[in-house]
Design an enzyme around this catalytic site. Structure first.
Site, PDB file in Angstrom:
ATOM      1  N   GLU A  24      39.614  44.901  41.300  1.00 39.60           N
ATOM      2  CA  GLU A  24      40.356  44.752  42.546  1.00 39.60           C
ATOM      3  C   GLU A  24      41.138  46.017  42.927  1.00 39.60           C
ATOM      4  O   GLU A  24      42.033  45.961  43.763  1.00 39.60           O
ATOM      5  CB  GLU A  24      41.323  43.574  42.430  1.00 39.60           C
ATOM      6  CG  GLU A  24      40.651  42.239  42.182  1.00 39.60           C
ATOM      7  CD  GLU A  24      41.639  41.102  42.095  1.00 39.60           C
ATOM      8  OE1 GLU A  24      42.090  40.641  43.161  1.00 39.60           O
ATOM      9  OE2 GLU A  24      41.975  40.685  40.986  1.00 39.60           O
ATOM     10  N   SER A 154      39.955  37.766  43.504  1.00 39.50           N
ATOM     11  CA  SER A 154      39.177  38.135  44.698  1.00 39.50           C
ATOM     12  C   SER A 154      37.769  37.554  44.696  1.00 39.50           C
ATOM     13  O   SER A 154      36.869  38.085  45.330  1.00 39.50           O
ATOM     14  CB  SER A 154      39.110  39.659  44.845  1.00 39.50           C
ATOM     15  OG  SER A 154      40.374  40.185  45.151  1.00 39.50           O
ATOM     16  N   TYR A 224      38.124  39.528  52.760  1.00 42.63           N
ATOM     17  CA  TYR A 224      38.534  40.895  53.081  1.00 42.63           C
ATOM     18  C   TYR A 224      37.811  41.522  54.273  1.00 42.63           C
ATOM     19  O   TYR A 224      38.025  42.694  54.566  1.00 42.63           O
ATOM     20  CB  TYR A 224      38.362  41.783  51.837  1.00 42.63           C
ATOM     21  CG  TYR A 224      39.234  41.327  50.698  1.00 42.63           C
ATOM     22  CD1 TYR A 224      40.617  41.401  50.777  1.00 42.63           C
ATOM     23  CD2 TYR A 224      38.681  40.788  49.541  1.00 42.63           C
ATOM     24  CE1 TYR A 224      41.427  40.958  49.747  1.00 42.63           C
ATOM     25  CE2 TYR A 224      39.485  40.350  48.504  1.00 42.63           C
ATOM     26  CZ  TYR A 224      40.852  40.434  48.615  1.00 42.63           C
ATOM     27  OH  TYR A 224      41.653  39.997  47.592  1.00 42.63           O
ATOM     28  N   ARG A 263      51.496  33.088  45.020  1.00 40.38           N
ATOM     29  CA  ARG A 263      50.766  32.357  46.068  1.00 40.38           C
ATOM     30  C   ARG A 263      49.915  31.307  45.374  1.00 40.38           C
ATOM     31  O   ARG A 263      49.149  31.627  44.462  1.00 40.38           O
ATOM     32  CB  ARG A 263      49.879  33.296  46.890  1.00 40.38           C
ATOM     33  CG  ARG A 263      49.487  32.710  48.259  1.00 40.38           C
ATOM     34  CD  ARG A 263      48.353  33.479  48.917  1.00 40.38           C
ATOM     35  NE  ARG A 263      47.092  33.217  48.242  1.00 40.38           N
ATOM     36  CZ  ARG A 263      46.344  34.155  47.661  1.00 40.38           C
ATOM     37  NH1 ARG A 263      46.729  35.424  47.657  1.00 40.38           N
ATOM     38  NH2 ARG A 263      45.206  33.835  47.061  1.00 40.38           N
ATOM     39  N   ASP A 265      47.054  28.421  45.506  1.00 44.65           N
ATOM     40  CA  ASP A 265      45.885  27.997  46.271  1.00 44.65           C
ATOM     41  C   ASP A 265      45.568  26.538  45.979  1.00 44.65           C
ATOM     42  O   ASP A 265      45.634  26.089  44.821  1.00 44.65           O
ATOM     43  CB  ASP A 265      44.674  28.857  45.920  1.00 44.65           C
ATOM     44  CG  ASP A 265      44.848  30.317  46.316  1.00 44.65           C
ATOM     45  OD1 ASP A 265      45.746  30.598  47.134  1.00 44.65           O
ATOM     46  OD2 ASP A 265      44.088  31.166  45.810  1.00 44.65           O
ATOM     47  N   GLU A 278      44.674  27.595  41.713  1.00 41.72           N
ATOM     48  CA  GLU A 278      45.175  28.695  40.893  1.00 41.72           C
ATOM     49  C   GLU A 278      46.483  29.218  41.467  1.00 41.72           C
ATOM     50  O   GLU A 278      46.861  28.906  42.599  1.00 41.72           O
ATOM     51  CB  GLU A 278      44.151  29.827  40.790  1.00 41.72           C
ATOM     52  CG  GLU A 278      43.802  30.517  42.085  1.00 41.72           C
ATOM     53  CD  GLU A 278      42.793  31.643  41.869  1.00 41.72           C
ATOM     54  OE1 GLU A 278      43.137  32.621  41.177  1.00 41.72           O
ATOM     55  OE2 GLU A 278      41.661  31.540  42.381  1.00 41.72           O
ATOM     56  N   ASN A 280      48.422  32.883  42.079  1.00 42.32           N
ATOM     57  CA  ASN A 280      48.299  34.337  42.130  1.00 42.32           C
ATOM     58  C   ASN A 280      49.699  34.936  42.009  1.00 42.32           C
ATOM     59  O   ASN A 280      50.561  34.686  42.852  1.00 42.32           O
ATOM     60  CB  ASN A 280      47.668  34.777  43.450  1.00 42.32           C
ATOM     61  CG  ASN A 280      46.288  34.191  43.644  1.00 42.32           C
ATOM     62  OD1 ASN A 280      45.301  34.735  43.200  1.00 42.32           O
ATOM     63  ND2 ASN A 280      46.220  33.026  44.305  1.00 42.32           N
ATOM     64  N   GLY A 284      47.905  39.538  47.555  1.00 36.24           N
ATOM     65  CA  GLY A 284      47.519  40.675  48.387  1.00 36.24           C
ATOM     66  C   GLY A 284      48.532  40.938  49.490  1.00 36.24           C
ATOM     67  O   GLY A 284      49.124  40.016  50.052  1.00 36.24           O
TER      68      GLY A 284
END
Length: 317
Positions: A24, A154, A224, A263, A265, A278, A280, A284
């Site tokens: 990443e 990612s 992305y 963050r 999900d 998950e 994070n 990002g």
């Protein structure tokens, strides 16, 4: 929430860490550039953008930095490695600490920690380690499933598998990234994500972002590439479901020992259950990333979001 208190001295020397040695790295460079430019606009003129490599310990020692702003993603940057180095060097850093970073980087161990809490819903899954029979271990799972490298972000190495016959090929793709693979039942529903931030000692959830990818699922291209996903912000959920999802996001953040920023999900099933997928610990911060968009709709500009995260430096001390 536009008036964010600046808790870090404007003259502080700040190392903005990006790039690194993970898959990443390029995403991280985009995150780091955005954070660095925001710090400059905020008046932190002694911020420096550093592309992390194997010499990072010496670079940090020589630079005599007051703080580190962690914009690294993936291996070595989001898994507790850089956090441990920064603690050895006694440089306060943003975001989550060693333990929570290492736990949340591993999808299987995240689930093991969260499974202690009966009110945090989790999708059914199995953990396949190197040398184990993937077909035998997954015989109790219902297809479709997702195969996921346990320590990758990612969506690298991740595959949606619609039939058991396709599982070996998907498993082989995942083990290109990690020896250990999480295989998780697919939840038919909507994908949402919720940021968790810390302000004045209080954890709070951002607005919920619903993501509708143009591809079959939210893969690397969908994440992305501008235009490859539709974003609904705030998500069109019933009030009670919105409240419950935010509460679970904050609880998961706290259960995993996260600090400063994360963050979470989710897949929300058709019967209204928000399953945590998950956490994070270094979300990002690119122009197309979720956390800045979630914050913006709450009245938190990109620059103020960077300030909030910067204020978390030292929380893990």
């Amino acid at each position: 929430m536009q008036n964010i208190v600046q808790k870090i001295d404007k003259n502080a020397k700040i190392a903005v860490l990006c790039g690194g040695m993970s898959s990443e790295a390029e995403i991280s460079r985009r995150s780091g550039k955005g954070c660095f430019e925001a710090l400059q606009r905020l008046g932190y003129k002694n911020a420096e953008l550093i592309d992390v490599d194997q010499n990072i310990a010496q670079v940090l020692k020589d630079g005599k930095y007051d703080y580190a702003y962690n914009a690294l993603h993936g291996k070595y940057g989001e898994d507790g490695c850089i956090q441990g180095l920064l603690e050895i060097l006694q440089i306060p850093y943003t975001g989550c600490g060693v333990m929570s970073s290492s736990i949340c980087m591993n999808k299987e161990f995240t689930k093991r920690v969260l499974a202690v809490y009966p009110d945090i819903p989790l999708a059914k899954s199995v953990f396949v380690q190197k040398g184990e029979d993937v077909m035998a271990k997954t015989k109790e799972l219902t297809f479709p499933v997702f195969t996921k490298p346990v320590c990758e972000g990612s969506s690298f190495g991740m595959t949606k598998v619609n039939s058991r016959e396709d599982l070996p090929a998907a498993y082989n793709e995942a083990v290109k990234y990690n020896d250990d693979v999480l295989i998780e039942e697919f939840i038919d529903g909507i994908f949402v994500t919720v940021g968790v931030l810390e302000q004045d000692g209080r954890d709070f959830a951002t607005e919920i972002l619903e993501i509708i990818p143009k591809n079959e699922w939210y893969d690397y291209e969908s994440k992305y590439t501008p235009g490859m996903s539709e974003f609904i912000l705030p998500a069109k959920l019933e009030e009670d479901l919105t409240r419950r999802t935010k509460e679970i996001a904050v609880k998961a953040h706290q259960a995993a020992g996260c600090r400063g920023v994360s963050r979470v999900d989710f897949m929300i099933s058709k019967d209204g259950i928000p399953y945590v997928i998950e956490i994070n610990t270094s979300p990002g911060m690119t122009a197309t990333s979720d956390l800045p968009a979630q914050s913006k709709v709450m009245g938190i500009s990109y620059d103020n979001l960077v300030q909030i995260i910067l204020n978390s430096a030292g929380l893990n001390k």
